[in-house]
Scaffold this motif. Sequence first.
Motif, PDB file in Angstrom:
ATOM      1  N   ALA A   1       4.953  16.544  -0.201  1.00  0.00           N
ATOM      2  CA  ALA A   1       3.486  16.450  -0.158  1.00  0.00           C
ATOM      3  C   ALA A   1       2.947  17.398   0.901  1.00  0.00           C
ATOM      4  N   PRO A   2       1.776  17.998   0.665  1.00  0.00           N
ATOM      5  CA  PRO A   2       1.177  18.889   1.669  1.00  0.00           C
ATOM      6  C   PRO A   2       0.884  18.145   2.969  1.00  0.00           C
ATOM      7  N   THR A   3       1.087  18.837   4.081  1.00  0.00           N
ATOM      8  CA  THR A   3       0.893  18.208   5.395  1.00  0.00           C
ATOM      9  C   THR A   3      -0.548  17.767   5.593  1.00  0.00           C
ATOM     10  N   VAL A   4      -1.492  18.526   5.058  1.00  0.00           N
ATOM     11  CA  VAL A   4      -2.911  18.191   5.228  1.00  0.00           C
ATOM     12  C   VAL A   4      -3.246  16.860   4.571  1.00  0.00           C
ATOM     13  N   LEU A   5      -2.590  16.558   3.447  1.00  0.00           N
ATOM     14  CA  LEU A   5      -2.916  15.344   2.689  1.00  0.00           C
ATOM     15  C   LEU A   5      -2.142  14.114   3.139  1.00  0.00           C
ATOM     16  N   LEU A   6      -1.224  14.281   4.076  1.00  0.00           N
ATOM     17  CA  LEU A   6      -0.384  13.151   4.474  1.00  0.00           C
ATOM     18  C   LEU A   6      -1.172  11.939   4.984  1.00  0.00           C
ATOM     19  N   PRO A   7      -2.202  12.114   5.852  1.00  0.00           N
ATOM     20  CA  PRO A   7      -2.956  10.924   6.302  1.00  0.00           C
ATOM     21  C   PRO A   7      -3.617  10.174   5.142  1.00  0.00           C
ATOM     22  N   PHE A   8      -4.171  10.922   4.190  1.00  0.00           N
ATOM     23  CA  PHE A   8      -4.814  10.273   3.047  1.00  0.00           C
ATOM     24  C   PHE A   8      -3.786   9.590   2.142  1.00  0.00           C
ATOM     25  N   LEU A   9      -2.622  10.230   1.973  1.00  0.00           N
ATOM     26  CA  LEU A   9      -1.576   9.631   1.140  1.00  0.00           C
ATOM     27  C   LEU A   9      -1.043   8.353   1.745  1.00  0.00           C
ATOM     28  N   VAL A  10      -0.935   8.304   3.062  1.00  0.00           N
ATOM     29  CA  VAL A  10      -0.480   7.084   3.733  1.00  0.00           C
ATOM     30  C   VAL A  10      -1.470   5.935   3.500  1.00  0.00           C
ATOM     31  N   ILE A  11      -2.765   6.260   3.605  1.00  0.00           N
ATOM     32  CA  ILE A  11      -3.794   5.238   3.379  1.00  0.00           C
ATOM     33  C   ILE A  11      -3.746   4.747   1.931  1.00  0.00           C
ATOM     34  N   ILE A  12      -3.620   5.679   0.985  1.00  0.00           N
ATOM     35  CA  ILE A  12      -3.589   5.313  -0.435  1.00  0.00           C
ATOM     36  C   ILE A  12      -2.360   4.456  -0.742  1.00  0.00           C
ATOM     37  N   GLU A  13      -1.187   4.860  -0.233  1.00  0.00           N
ATOM     38  CA  GLU A  13       0.041   4.102  -0.487  1.00  0.00           C
ATOM     39  C   GLU A  13      -0.020   2.719   0.155  1.00  0.00           C
ATOM     40  N   THR A  14      -0.654   2.626   1.328  1.00  0.00           N
ATOM     41  CA  THR A  14      -0.779   1.325   1.995  1.00  0.00           C
ATOM     42  C   THR A  14      -1.673   0.385   1.186  1.00  0.00           C
ATOM     43  N   ILE A  15      -2.805   0.923   0.721  1.00  0.00           N
ATOM     44  CA  ILE A  15      -3.717   0.106  -0.079  1.00  0.00           C
ATOM     45  C   ILE A  15      -3.057  -0.328  -1.391  1.00  0.00           C
ATOM     46  N   SER A  16      -2.346   0.595  -2.048  1.00  0.00           N
ATOM     47  CA  SER A  16      -1.689   0.260  -3.308  1.00  0.00           C
ATOM     48  C   SER A  16      -0.610  -0.793  -3.110  1.00  0.00           C
ATOM     49  N   SER A  17       0.019  -0.783  -1.952  1.00  0.00           N
ATOM     50  CA  SER A  17       1.036  -1.800  -1.663  1.00  0.00           C
ATOM     51  C   SER A  17       0.407  -3.163  -1.385  1.00  0.00           C
TER      52      SER A  17
END
Length: 221
Positions: A131-147
């Motif tokens: 995953a692109p480094t720039v998108l990592l904070p957003f991906l963490v938030i999305i994965e946390t919410i989906s979990s």
Amino acid sequence: MNLFSTFEPSTMIFSLNWTSSLLMILFIPPMYWLIPSRISMMWILMNSILHKEFKVLIKSPMFKGSTIFFTSLFAFIMLNNFLGLFPYIFTSSSHLSFGLTLSFPLWMAFMIFGWWKNTTHMFAHLTPQNAPTVLLPFLVIIETISSIIRPGTLAIRLTANMIAGHLLVTLMGNSGSSLSTSLLMILIFSQILLLILESAVSIIQSYVFSILSTLYSSEVV
């Protein structure tokens, strides 16, 4: 009285509505006393097929015995769904309280075990590979919410699918008194087809619930 009053449990303290979830206990024991019988052979065949399906998803050799648990979960939900198709039997699986009672403790147990035993592995799940480094904070938030919303999605999926079919059966049945004989025969035939469809939905939804629970368990090891 409204359309959704069918799904409202009684507010009495000694209500017998929720006892429909325990009726299956009266049906299962005879198959163990009448062996070999068609029912027991069908039950064993179903369990062996589900065991093969769940064994593929559970990657860790430490948790092979958990296929028995997920098979029992499938059978419990399926029998509750089937019982709701009979007249004057309370459909317990059409309530969020039923789905959440099953999904939330499972999800909580998976999360506690995963973060306690495999903390690094759980952190790795929050950041997809390449995953692109720039998108990592957003991906963490999305994965946390989906979990976090997983137990809710499991319960809502089961509840919505069971309510939808029952509402359609009720709507079609209420219109029968105002139809002519020819249209009434078409309505009865349509109701039979719809009940067959609902029987398939009962099996599919219990399979989806158990297979997703198995997938969630495989992610924490």
